[in-house]
Scaffold this motif. Structure first.
Motif, mmCIF file in Angstrom:
data_model
loop_
_atom_site.group_PDB
_atom_site.id
_atom_site.type_symbol
_atom_site.label_atom_id
_atom_site.label_comp_id
_atom_site.label_asym_id
_atom_site.label_seq_id
_atom_site.Cartn_x
_atom_site.Cartn_y
_atom_site.Cartn_z
ATOM 1 N N LEU A 169 -16.209 46.736 34.025
ATOM 2 C CA LEU A 169 -15.938 45.379 34.467
ATOM 3 C C LEU A 169 -14.601 45.346 35.201
ATOM 4 C CD1 LEU A 169 -17.077 43.474 31.253
ATOM 5 C CD2 LEU A 169 -18.366 43.817 33.372
ATOM 6 N N TRP A 170 -14.210 44.152 35.662
ATOM 7 C CA TRP A 170 -12.999 43.973 36.453
ATOM 8 C C TRP A 170 -12.169 42.819 35.901
ATOM 9 C CZ3 TRP A 170 -12.344 47.551 40.227
ATOM 10 C CH2 TRP A 170 -13.480 48.253 40.634
ATOM 11 N N THR A 171 -10.849 42.940 36.043
ATOM 12 C CA THR A 171 -9.968 41.804 35.779
ATOM 13 C C THR A 171 -9.285 41.439 37.086
ATOM 14 O OG1 THR A 171 -8.155 43.269 35.130
ATOM 15 C CG2 THR A 171 -9.516 42.357 33.360
ATOM 16 N N ILE A 172 -8.896 40.177 37.187
ATOM 17 C CA ILE A 172 -8.183 39.727 38.385
ATOM 18 C C ILE A 172 -6.713 40.061 38.190
ATOM 19 C CG2 ILE A 172 -7.574 37.762 39.833
ATOM 20 C CD1 ILE A 172 -10.229 36.463 38.917
ATOM 21 N N LYS A 173 -6.275 41.083 38.899
ATOM 22 C CA LYS A 173 -4.890 41.545 38.773
ATOM 23 C C LYS A 173 -3.936 40.597 39.491
ATOM 24 C CE LYS A 173 -1.906 45.509 39.516
ATOM 25 N NZ LYS A 173 -1.830 46.890 39.967
ATOM 26 N N SER A 174 -4.322 40.172 40.687
ATOM 27 C CA SER A 174 -3.482 39.217 41.411
ATOM 28 C C SER A 174 -4.361 38.252 42.195
ATOM 29 C CB SER A 174 -2.488 39.923 42.338
ATOM 30 O OG SER A 174 -3.159 40.539 43.407
ATOM 31 N N LEU A 175 -3.845 37.045 42.333
ATOM 32 C CA LEU A 175 -4.535 35.971 43.026
ATOM 33 C C LEU A 175 -3.490 35.220 43.845
ATOM 34 C CD1 LEU A 175 -7.107 34.225 43.393
ATOM 35 C CD2 LEU A 175 -6.425 32.990 41.331
ATOM 36 N N ARG A 176 -3.486 35.443 45.142
ATOM 37 C CA ARG A 176 -2.521 34.785 46.028
ATOM 38 C C ARG A 176 -3.232 33.668 46.776
ATOM 39 N NH1 ARG A 176 -0.702 38.549 49.902
ATOM 40 N NH2 ARG A 176 -1.441 37.322 51.626
ATOM 41 N N GLN A 177 -2.707 32.445 46.647
ATOM 42 C CA GLN A 177 -3.327 31.275 47.248
ATOM 43 C C GLN A 177 -2.502 30.788 48.436
ATOM 44 O OE1 GLN A 177 -3.747 28.286 44.149
ATOM 45 N NE2 GLN A 177 -3.687 29.895 42.628
ATOM 46 N N GLN A 178 -3.177 30.536 49.528
ATOM 47 C CA GLN A 178 -2.535 29.937 50.690
ATOM 48 C C GLN A 178 -3.260 28.638 51.002
ATOM 49 O OE1 GLN A 178 -3.049 33.301 53.425
ATOM 50 N NE2 GLN A 178 -0.837 33.312 53.618
ATOM 51 N N TYR A 179 -2.537 27.528 50.936
ATOM 52 C CA TYR A 179 -3.123 26.244 51.280
ATOM 53 C C TYR A 179 -2.999 26.080 52.787
ATOM 54 C CZ TYR A 179 -3.281 24.901 46.341
ATOM 55 O OH TYR A 179 -3.561 24.831 44.996
ATOM 56 N N LYS A 180 -4.107 26.179 53.481
ATOM 57 C CA LYS A 180 -4.122 26.157 54.945
ATOM 58 C C LYS A 180 -4.143 24.746 55.508
ATOM 59 C CE LYS A 180 -4.420 30.591 55.865
ATOM 60 N NZ LYS A 180 -3.499 31.292 56.736
ATOM 61 N N GLN A 181 -4.855 23.826 54.815
ATOM 62 C CA GLN A 181 -4.942 22.457 55.321
ATOM 63 C C GLN A 181 -5.075 21.487 54.165
ATOM 64 O OE1 GLN A 181 -8.043 21.846 58.180
ATOM 65 N NE2 GLN A 181 -7.440 19.756 58.598
ATOM 66 N N VAL A 182 -4.223 20.449 54.182
ATOM 67 C CA VAL A 182 -4.232 19.390 53.182
ATOM 68 C C VAL A 182 -4.311 18.074 53.936
ATOM 69 C CG1 VAL A 182 -2.900 18.319 51.320
ATOM 70 C CG2 VAL A 182 -2.832 20.794 51.621
ATOM 71 N N ASP A 183 -5.143 17.119 53.455
ATOM 72 C CA ASP A 183 -5.269 15.848 54.177
ATOM 73 C C ASP A 183 -4.113 14.908 53.829
ATOM 74 O OD1 ASP A 183 -5.862 14.599 51.749
ATOM 75 O OD2 ASP A 183 -7.983 14.301 52.207
ATOM 76 N N ASN A 184 -4.129 13.696 54.425
ATOM 77 C CA ASN A 184 -3.015 12.751 54.258
ATOM 78 C C ASN A 184 -2.963 12.128 52.853
ATOM 79 O OD1 ASN A 184 -5.251 11.127 54.459
ATOM 80 N ND2 ASN A 184 -4.430 9.800 56.065
ATOM 81 N N ARG A 185 -3.911 12.469 51.986
ATOM 82 C CA ARG A 185 -3.904 12.012 50.599
ATOM 83 C C ARG A 185 -3.576 13.146 49.630
ATOM 84 N NH1 ARG A 185 -9.077 7.971 50.485
ATOM 85 N NH2 ARG A 185 -8.173 6.460 51.913
ATOM 86 N N GLY A 186 -3.290 14.303 50.166
ATOM 87 C CA GLY A 186 -2.937 15.450 49.324
ATOM 88 C C GLY A 186 -4.120 16.265 48.853
ATOM 89 N N ASN A 187 -5.299 15.997 49.386
ATOM 90 C CA ASN A 187 -6.488 16.770 49.013
ATOM 91 C C ASN A 187 -6.511 18.087 49.764
ATOM 92 O OD1 ASN A 187 -7.678 14.698 47.345
ATOM 93 N ND2 ASN A 187 -8.070 13.595 49.241
ATOM 94 N N LEU A 188 -6.756 19.151 49.046
ATOM 95 C CA LEU A 188 -6.841 20.474 49.664
ATOM 96 C C LEU A 188 -8.170 20.599 50.393
ATOM 97 C CD1 LEU A 188 -5.735 23.321 50.101
ATOM 98 C CD2 LEU A 188 -6.723 23.949 47.886
#
Length: 136
Positions: free
Chosen positions: A104-123
């Motif tokens: 099996l596998w574990t998630i060693k790293s998870l890098r998140q980049q928020y590319k676009q968010v609307d005018n209400r803060g929704n991703l």
């Protein structure tokens, strides 16, 4: 059409890679890596002696783009992966009809980049860089 899955169905934390008229969630830049462990023993006035110690844990990395325009809820998918990572859950990775790795596998790293968010803060669009490590 389902391409593959990562996660644990019992925990209801599954990311399904899929393409359909309603939803597109795929990955890009898939890389699998394996290596070995080598020891070096110093010898006076000679080159060190190498000893094969065994295999290293395999790793897999890829990028996922989460986009509401393609029927995906980025926050929900990020939350699933984050929980799997923080709890150290060992999960399977299946692409097509092939299960990847002997273990099996574990998630060693998870890098998140928020590319676009609307005018209400929704991703709206996020890009995730995921690195998995073999769990033995």
């Amino acid at each position: 059409m389902m391409i593959g899955v990562i996660g644990d169905q019992k925990l209801n934390r599954v990311i399904t890679f899929t393409t359909s008229s309603d939803k597109v969630l795929t990955f890009d830049g898939f890389e699998q890596s394996s290596s070995v462990r080598l020891g070096k023993h110093d010898v006076h006035m000679q080159k060190p002696k190498t000893e094969f110690l065994g295999p290293e844990l395999d790793t897999i990395s890829f990028v996922i783009r989460l986009d509401v325009a393609f029927g995906v809820n980025p926050i929900e998918e990020i939350r699933k992966l984050y929980q799997l990572q923080k709890e150290g859950e060992a999960v399977s990775l299946i692409i097509g009809d092939r299960s990847y790795g002997e273990n099996l596998w574990t998630i060693k790293s998870l890098r998140q980049q928020y590319k676009q968010v609307d005018n209400r803060g929704n991703l709206l669009i996020a890009e995730l860089n995921i690195e998995l490590e073999e769990y033995v």
